[in-house]
Design a protein around this motif. Structure first.
Motif, PDB file in Angstrom:
ATOM      1  N   LEU A  35       0.805  -1.213   0.000  1.00 37.95           N
ATOM      2  CA  LEU A  35       0.000   0.000   0.000  1.00 37.95           C
ATOM      3  C   LEU A  35       0.842   1.269   0.000  1.00 37.95           C
ATOM      4  O   LEU A  35       0.472   2.275  -0.608  1.00 37.95           O
ATOM      5  CB  LEU A  35      -0.938   0.011   1.218  1.00 37.95           C
ATOM      6  N   THR A  36       1.979   1.223   0.677  1.00 38.24           N
ATOM      7  CA  THR A  36       2.792   2.437   0.848  1.00 38.24           C
ATOM      8  C   THR A  36       3.809   2.678  -0.264  1.00 38.24           C
ATOM      9  O   THR A  36       4.178   3.820  -0.537  1.00 38.24           O
ATOM     10  CB  THR A  36       3.547   2.384   2.184  1.00 38.24           C
ATOM     11  N   CYS A  37       4.276   1.594  -0.909  1.00 38.54           N
ATOM     12  CA  CYS A  37       5.226   1.739  -2.016  1.00 38.54           C
ATOM     13  C   CYS A  37       5.173   0.471  -2.869  1.00 38.54           C
ATOM     14  O   CYS A  37       6.111  -0.338  -2.881  1.00 38.54           O
ATOM     15  CB  CYS A  37       6.644   1.959  -1.483  1.00 38.54           C
ATOM     16  N   PRO A  38       4.070   0.287  -3.590  1.00 36.55           N
ATOM     17  CA  PRO A  38       3.823  -0.980  -4.301  1.00 36.55           C
ATOM     18  C   PRO A  38       4.850  -1.345  -5.362  1.00 36.55           C
ATOM     19  O   PRO A  38       4.992  -2.523  -5.698  1.00 36.55           O
ATOM     20  CB  PRO A  38       2.432  -0.778  -4.912  1.00 36.55           C
ATOM     21  N   ASN A  39       5.583  -0.369  -5.885  1.00 33.39           N
ATOM     22  CA  ASN A  39       6.554  -0.658  -6.951  1.00 33.39           C
ATOM     23  C   ASN A  39       7.991  -0.732  -6.452  1.00 33.39           C
ATOM     24  O   ASN A  39       8.922  -0.690  -7.262  1.00 33.39           O
ATOM     25  CB  ASN A  39       6.451   0.412  -8.043  1.00 33.39           C
ATOM     26  N   VAL A  40       8.172  -0.864  -5.151  1.00 33.70           N
ATOM     27  CA  VAL A  40       9.526  -0.839  -4.591  1.00 33.70           C
ATOM     28  C   VAL A  40      10.415  -1.925  -5.194  1.00 33.70           C
ATOM     29  O   VAL A  40      11.586  -1.684  -5.506  1.00 33.70           O
ATOM     30  CB  VAL A  40       9.499  -0.947  -3.053  1.00 33.70           C
ATOM     31  N   GLN A  41       9.890  -3.123  -5.374  1.00 36.53           N
ATOM     32  CA  GLN A  41      10.720  -4.210  -5.896  1.00 36.53           C
ATOM     33  C   GLN A  41      11.123  -3.947  -7.343  1.00 36.53           C
ATOM     34  O   GLN A  41      12.241  -4.269  -7.751  1.00 36.53           O
ATOM     35  CB  GLN A  41       9.989  -5.547  -5.763  1.00 36.53           C
ATOM     36  N   LEU A  42      10.233  -3.344  -8.112  1.00 37.79           N
ATOM     37  CA  LEU A  42      10.548  -2.987  -9.499  1.00 37.79           C
ATOM     38  C   LEU A  42      11.633  -1.915  -9.534  1.00 37.79           C
ATOM     39  O   LEU A  42      12.557  -1.981 -10.352  1.00 37.79           O
ATOM     40  CB  LEU A  42       9.295  -2.491 -10.209  1.00 37.79           C
ATOM     41  N   PHE A  43      11.546  -0.928  -8.638  1.00 37.67           N
ATOM     42  CA  PHE A  43      12.553   0.133  -8.583  1.00 37.67           C
ATOM     43  C   PHE A  43      13.939  -0.444  -8.306  1.00 37.67           C
ATOM     44  O   PHE A  43      14.922  -0.077  -8.957  1.00 37.67           O
ATOM     45  CB  PHE A  43      12.204   1.151  -7.499  1.00 37.67           C
ATOM     46  N   VAL A  44      14.008  -1.353  -7.339  1.00 37.25           N
ATOM     47  CA  VAL A  44      15.305  -1.941  -6.974  1.00 37.25           C
ATOM     48  C   VAL A  44      15.819  -2.826  -8.103  1.00 37.25           C
ATOM     49  O   VAL A  44      16.991  -2.745  -8.490  1.00 37.25           O
ATOM     50  CB  VAL A  44      15.201  -2.749  -5.666  1.00 37.25           C
ATOM     51  N   ARG A  45      14.942  -3.658  -8.659  1.00 40.67           N
ATOM     52  CA  ARG A  45      15.378  -4.573  -9.718  1.00 40.67           C
ATOM     53  C   ARG A  45      15.904  -3.817 -10.936  1.00 40.67           C
ATOM     54  O   ARG A  45      16.935  -4.178 -11.507  1.00 40.67           O
ATOM     55  CB  ARG A  45      14.229  -5.496 -10.126  1.00 40.67           C
ATOM     56  N   ASN A  46      15.227  -2.761 -11.317  1.00 39.08           N
ATOM     57  CA  ASN A  46      15.679  -1.986 -12.476  1.00 39.08           C
ATOM     58  C   ASN A  46      17.018  -1.303 -12.204  1.00 39.08           C
ATOM     59  O   ASN A  46      17.853  -1.185 -13.107  1.00 39.08           O
ATOM     60  CB  ASN A  46      14.627  -0.943 -12.857  1.00 39.08           C
ATOM     61  N   THR A  47      17.215  -0.861 -10.978  1.00 38.32           N
ATOM     62  CA  THR A  47      18.491  -0.237 -10.617  1.00 38.32           C
ATOM     63  C   THR A  47      19.621  -1.248 -10.677  1.00 38.32           C
ATOM     64  O   THR A  47      20.698  -0.972 -11.228  1.00 38.32           O
ATOM     65  CB  THR A  47      18.418   0.372  -9.202  1.00 38.32           C
ATOM     66  N   VAL A  48      19.394  -2.434 -10.129  1.00 37.40           N
ATOM     67  CA  VAL A  48      20.416  -3.485 -10.147  1.00 37.40           C
ATOM     68  C   VAL A  48      20.728  -3.897 -11.580  1.00 37.40           C
ATOM     69  O   VAL A  48      21.894  -4.071 -11.953  1.00 37.40           O
ATOM     70  CB  VAL A  48      19.963  -4.705  -9.317  1.00 37.40           C
ATOM     71  N   ARG A  49      19.712  -4.036 -12.395  1.00 39.26           N
ATOM     72  CA  ARG A  49      19.923  -4.414 -13.803  1.00 39.26           C
ATOM     73  C   ARG A  49      20.723  -3.351 -14.542  1.00 39.26           C
ATOM     74  O   ARG A  49      21.615  -3.665 -15.337  1.00 39.26           O
ATOM     75  CB  ARG A  49      18.574  -4.641 -14.491  1.00 39.26           C
ATOM     76  N   PHE A  50      20.421  -2.082 -14.303  1.00 36.64           N
ATOM     77  CA  PHE A  50      21.133  -0.996 -14.976  1.00 36.64           C
ATOM     78  C   PHE A  50      22.618  -1.014 -14.617  1.00 36.64           C
ATOM     79  O   PHE A  50      23.482  -0.961 -15.501  1.00 36.64           O
ATOM     80  CB  PHE A  50      20.515   0.349 -14.590  1.00 36.64           C
ATOM     81  N   TYR A  51      22.916  -1.097 -13.342  1.00 40.31           N
ATOM     82  CA  TYR A  51      24.317  -1.087 -12.908  1.00 40.31           C
ATOM     83  C   TYR A  51      25.042  -2.348 -13.358  1.00 40.31           C
ATOM     84  O   TYR A  51      26.219  -2.295 -13.746  1.00 40.31           O
ATOM     85  CB  TYR A  51      24.402  -0.941 -11.385  1.00 40.31           C
ATOM     86  N   SER A  52      24.356  -3.491 -13.322  1.00 30.09           N
ATOM     87  CA  SER A  52      24.988  -4.752 -13.717  1.00 30.09           C
ATOM     88  C   SER A  52      25.279  -4.790 -15.206  1.00 30.09           C
ATOM     89  O   SER A  52      26.272  -5.393 -15.640  1.00 30.09           O
ATOM     90  CB  SER A  52      24.092  -5.937 -13.331  1.00 30.09           C
ATOM     91  N   ALA A  53      24.440  -4.149 -15.994  1.00 29.78           N
ATOM     92  CA  ALA A  53      24.656  -4.111 -17.441  1.00 29.78           C
ATOM     93  C   ALA A  53      25.904  -3.327 -17.793  1.00 29.78           C
ATOM     94  O   ALA A  53      26.557  -3.590 -18.803  1.00 29.78           O
ATOM     95  CB  ALA A  53      23.441  -3.492 -18.142  1.00 29.78           C
ATOM     96  N   ASN A  54      26.256  -2.368 -16.943  1.00 33.77           N
ATOM     97  CA  ASN A  54      27.439  -1.548 -17.176  1.00 33.77           C
ATOM     98  C   ASN A  54      28.674  -2.061 -16.455  1.00 33.77           C
ATOM     99  O   ASN A  54      29.797  -1.660 -16.764  1.00 33.77           O
ATOM    100  CB  ASN A  54      27.163  -0.101 -16.741  1.00 33.77           C
ATOM    101  N   ASP A  55      28.485  -2.952 -15.486  1.00 33.59           N
ATOM    102  CA  ASP A  55      29.600  -3.504 -14.711  1.00 33.59           C
ATOM    103  C   ASP A  55      29.233  -4.899 -14.247  1.00 33.59           C
ATOM    104  O   ASP A  55      28.414  -5.070 -13.340  1.00 33.59           O
ATOM    105  CB  ASP A  55      29.900  -2.596 -13.515  1.00 33.59           C
ATOM    106  N   GLY A  56      29.818  -5.903 -14.879  1.00 36.05           N
ATOM    107  CA  GLY A  56      29.494  -7.294 -14.575  1.00 36.05           C
ATOM    108  C   GLY A  56      29.891  -7.751 -13.190  1.00 36.05           C
ATOM    109  O   GLY A  56      29.484  -8.834 -12.758  1.00 36.05           O
ATOM    110  N   THR A  57      30.662  -6.943 -12.459  1.00 38.62           N
ATOM    111  CA  THR A  57      31.067  -7.337 -11.108  1.00 38.62           C
ATOM    112  C   THR A  57      30.029  -6.954 -10.053  1.00 38.62           C
ATOM    113  O   THR A  57      30.146  -7.349  -8.895  1.00 38.62           O
ATOM    114  CB  THR A  57      32.413  -6.688 -10.717  1.00 38.62           C
ATOM    115  N   VAL A  58      29.015  -6.189 -10.440  1.00 45.37           N
ATOM    116  CA  VAL A  58      28.032  -5.684  -9.478  1.00 45.37           C
ATOM    117  C   VAL A  58      27.276  -6.791  -8.747  1.00 45.37           C
ATOM    118  O   VAL A  58      27.140  -6.733  -7.516  1.00 45.37           O
ATOM    119  CB  VAL A  58      27.052  -4.711 -10.171  1.00 45.37           C
ATOM    120  N   PRO A  59      26.746  -7.825  -9.419  1.00 41.45           N
ATOM    121  CA  PRO A  59      26.004  -8.859  -8.682  1.00 41.45           C
ATOM    122  C   PRO A  59      26.815  -9.501  -7.563  1.00 41.45           C
ATOM    123  O   PRO A  59      26.306  -9.681  -6.448  1.00 41.45           O
ATOM    124  CB  PRO A  59      25.655  -9.870  -9.781  1.00 41.45           C
ATOM    125  N   GLY A  60      28.069  -9.859  -7.843  1.00 45.58           N
ATOM    126  CA  GLY A  60      28.907 -10.457  -6.819  1.00 45.58           C
ATOM    127  C   GLY A  60      29.146  -9.513  -5.647  1.00 45.58           C
ATOM    128  O   GLY A  60      29.173  -9.933  -4.486  1.00 45.58           O
TER     129      GLY A  60
END
Length: 327
Positions: A35-60
């Motif tokens: 109810l308070t921030c329904p898209n929070v998981q989408l916001f985080v996932r998109n941020t992680v994907r963006f950074y990982s696409a530019n730097d493959g070491t990010v997930p580790g």
């Protein structure tokens, strides 16, 4: 009808306030922000994907960051706090990375849902997503953590696993956090992705009379040891990193366990897992069945990310900036 509705709203507010003041880890839920921030998981996932696409070491980096957070003060984002004497200043944490990913996600979420989502929850989601985008399972993690207000370097060493630990020492540390031997073996599978500095396993080699390196750990497969010596020469002048998994370094899979059984575990603490009959049995089982590893990972990851969570207003806060406490 209006009287009934008013009564129901009063009851809901009462129970909400009661729950907030007497909250515990049981208050975590997968729909905490529905109810308070329904898209929070989408916001985080998109941020992680963006950074990982530019730097493959990010997930580790993100996966390592969540371990170093949860094992010390609990999963409260205390590892993110900057300043003299904080957890980040301990030598074991100087090589941590991924902070910018969490901060970026936090800035976005503060615009969309100000003062609502904790850095602790963002870090857990980011680590969860790091696994999924590298081929691992998408784990449903409960949310609702508060951010801790304490971050002390002196709390780091007594609580984290050192690469030189024996399996008994690792099991003792995990047990103190409510984690089992099976959890230890499963969560060690995080080393299926990511990098490690040469200094993290330098104790497995020694200099010979000519100043060259020679392996002192007989458990290492010879060709693997030779390759490591090439990548980490004795005369190296700059910090060097190598892949934790030499076979599928960018894929979250169960190859890590096969590596252990074939003498290709990178860290001494990795290789130690097959020196205990119970741990070795788990290693062998997970090496044969990736689906079983993924199922076990999901269960153990949820357990680890529930360690020492702070959910009451008296125990934590929602930081405005992840790198510093409020006020």
């Amino acid at each position: 009808m209006h009287l009934i509705l008013r009564t129901l709203l009063t009851l809901l507010l009462f129970f909400s306030c009661t729950s907030a003041s007497n909250s515990s880890s049981s208050d975590l839920s997968s729909d905490f922000y529905s109810l308070t921030c329904p898209n929070v998981q989408l916001f985080v996932r998109n941020t992680v994907r963006f950074y990982s696409a530019n730097d493959g070491t990010v997930p580790g980096k993100l996966l390592r960051l969540i371990f170093h957070d949860c094992m010390v003060e609990g999963c409260d984002a205390s590892v993110l706090i900057q300043g003299n004497g904080t957890e980040r200043t301990d030598p074991a944490n100087l090589s941590l990375g991924g902070f910018d990913v969490v901060e970026s996600a936090k800035r976005l979420i503060e615009v969309m849902c100000p003062g609502t989502v904790s850095c602790a929850d963002i870090l857990v989601l980011a680590a969860r997503d790091a696994v999924e985008i590298t081929g691992g399972p998408l784990v449903q993690v409960p949310l609702g953590r508060k951010d801790g207000k304490v971050s002390l370097a002196s709390n780091v060493r007594p609580n984290i696993i050192d690469t030189s630990f024996s399996v008994e020492e690792m099991a003792k540390t995990f047990s103190s956090k409510g984690l089992s031997m099976e959890d230890l073996v499963v969560l060690s599978g995080a080393h299926t992705i990511g990098l490690s500095h040469c200094t993290s396993f330098s104790d497995r080699f020694q200099k010979d009379a000519n100043g060259s390196l020679a392996p002192v750990d007989a458990s290492m497969e010879k060709n693997f040891a030779s390759e490591l010596m090439k990548q980490c020469p004795a005369n190296a002048t700059a910090p060097t990193t190598v892949s934790c998994d030499p076979v599928t370094p960018n894929q979250f899979d169960n190859q890590y366990y096969t590596n252990l059984l074939t003498g290709k575990g990178l860290l001494k603490s990795d290789s130690e897992l097959i020196n205990d009959p119970k741990a070795e049995a788990f290693v062998e089982s997970l090496s044969k069945n990736q689906s079983s590893f993924f199922d076990s990972w999901a269960e153990s990851f949820v357990k680890m990310t529930s360690i020492g969570v702070k959910t009451g207003d008296d125990k934590g806060e929602i930081r405005a900036i992840c790198s510093s406490v409020n006020g």
